[in-house]
Design an enzyme around this catalytic site. Sequence first.
Site, PDB file in Angstrom:
ATOM      1  N   SER A   1       0.816  -1.209   0.000  1.00 39.12           N
ATOM      2  CA  SER A   1       0.000   0.000   0.000  1.00 39.12           C
ATOM      3  C   SER A   1       0.859   1.273   0.000  1.00 39.12           C
ATOM      4  CB  SER A   1      -0.942  -0.032   1.209  1.00 39.12           C
ATOM      5  OG  SER A   1      -1.896   0.977   1.160  1.00 39.12           O
TER       6      SER A   1
ATOM      7  N   ASP B   1      -2.434   5.996  -3.343  1.00 35.69           N
ATOM      8  CA  ASP B   1      -1.273   5.372  -2.720  1.00 35.69           C
ATOM      9  C   ASP B   1      -0.814   4.234  -3.625  1.00 35.69           C
ATOM     10  OD1 ASP B   1      -3.526   3.851  -2.263  1.00 35.69           O
ATOM     11  OD2 ASP B   1      -2.875   3.113  -0.314  1.00 35.69           O
TER      12      ASP B   1
ATOM     13  N   ASP C   1      -1.135   0.999  -3.873  1.00 30.44           N
ATOM     14  CA  ASP C   1      -2.034  -0.022  -4.411  1.00 30.44           C
ATOM     15  C   ASP C   1      -3.407   0.541  -4.743  1.00 30.44           C
ATOM     16  OD1 ASP C   1      -2.992   0.326  -1.811  1.00 30.44           O
ATOM     17  OD2 ASP C   1      -3.486  -1.787  -1.558  1.00 30.44           O
TER      18      ASP C   1
ATOM     19  N   ASP D   1      -5.926   1.774  -3.057  1.00 30.01           N
ATOM     20  CA  ASP D   1      -7.153   1.527  -2.310  1.00 30.01           C
ATOM     21  C   ASP D   1      -7.572   2.776  -1.539  1.00 30.01           C
ATOM     22  OD1 ASP D   1      -5.223   1.484  -0.323  1.00 30.01           O
ATOM     23  OD2 ASP D   1      -5.896  -0.390   0.591  1.00 30.01           O
TER      24      ASP D   1
END
Length: 452
Positions: free
Chosen positions: A104, A246, A248, A250
């Site tokens: 992340s 960010d 990833d 999410d």
Amino acid sequence: MGRLFGTDGVRGVANADLTAEMALGLSVAAAHVLAEAGTFKGHRPVAVVGRDPRASGEFLEAAVVAGLASAGVDVLRVGVLPTPAVAYLTGALGADLGVMLSASHNPMPDNGVKFFARGGHKLADELEDRIESTYREHASGEPWDRPTGAGVGRVKEYDEGFDKYVAHLVGVLPNRLDGLKVVIDGAHGAAARVSPEAFARAGAEVVTIATEPDGLNINDGCGSTHLDGLRAAVVEHGADLGVAHDGDADRCLAVDAAGEEIDGDQILSVLALGMKEAGTLRGNTVVATVMSNLGFKLAMEREGVELLQTAVGDRYVLEEMKRGGYSLGGEQSGHVIVLDHATTGDGTLTGLMLAARVAATGRPLAELAGVMRRLPQVLVNVRDVDKTRVSSSARLATAVNEAEKELGETGRVLLRSSGTEPLVRVMVEAADLEQARAVAQRLADEVKSALG
């Protein structure tokens, strides 16, 4: 020995804390535990596996794929895609589980393994505990029951995942983005291709920064944890707003046309009122965490929207949303869950819906976000301490109690151990910024002294 699974999967420094052997073992353990739990129900299981572009994801993905296939699971490799894309594809393709390799917002040397159950939902704590227990048991020497011959899993590339996911994002928008200019900061991460493509297909004029991942530059001075580049780009290009992801994707933070930050609480405020107006805010309720700014709570009260607060972590927000049948929830950090269209936080979807609200109302983002006034909030991360003793330290409990008395009804204090990093977070909120800073630093010093 601490629990491997944190609030968002298993994370650590790749090839040190998180090794190929661990990734392989966890994947085999997940396959066995889910089989024993009846997830596969006698049929040949299928897994969707994706990753963010950090270099270590290449060997960790290979280990995960090998582990799943060795346990008799067929694997669909979707390549570099956001975490919410893997969750979506797990559900859309009818797969039995999904696996995402990402850390992340963490720096490049870190990586992580995150599992999704059928439908694209995060695993329950009980299943994670069983996977960890099974992994530890076999890591100590207990042999696996392994299929042979035609029983081993097969591995295929699934190249249609990108288009399928982008089409889903654009298809659920309430209106198009024609006439908007949007700057997208892809954090050199998993959304570097997806987010610009989705915004463009939705009709926006797109300017991109940090969308050239090389495996080493993910989150490096860019993305949702470093907004200066996005601020400057929005002002330079005269954009209506900017969106930052960010690693990833999410999560999503934004900036308005003047380059001012719009955090997760403000995004939730804008979306909540839009959904209330459209009649899609189920239960007239939004779910957030205890980290939400007091200004957000006051704004929702004023606008007649009920606010429910959970422990920190989007998984706890999601649990409460499912329990109550609510449609919107999220975190100040930018994890926003729109449960009608996603099973987890989706930064690209969040950015699209925020932009759609701007386009639909014709009002600037700053005006929309002005529904709430952020009270000064200071967050201090204290490293190199024993975070496991935060809740049991009588000394810290006394310090917090004294600080709360000092702040009175105009502020609050929150001490918690991070679920994804080796540190303790000290959060202080007050009507006066300098008071918040002073109290936060005093408590941080106390944490260092008590737990160091």
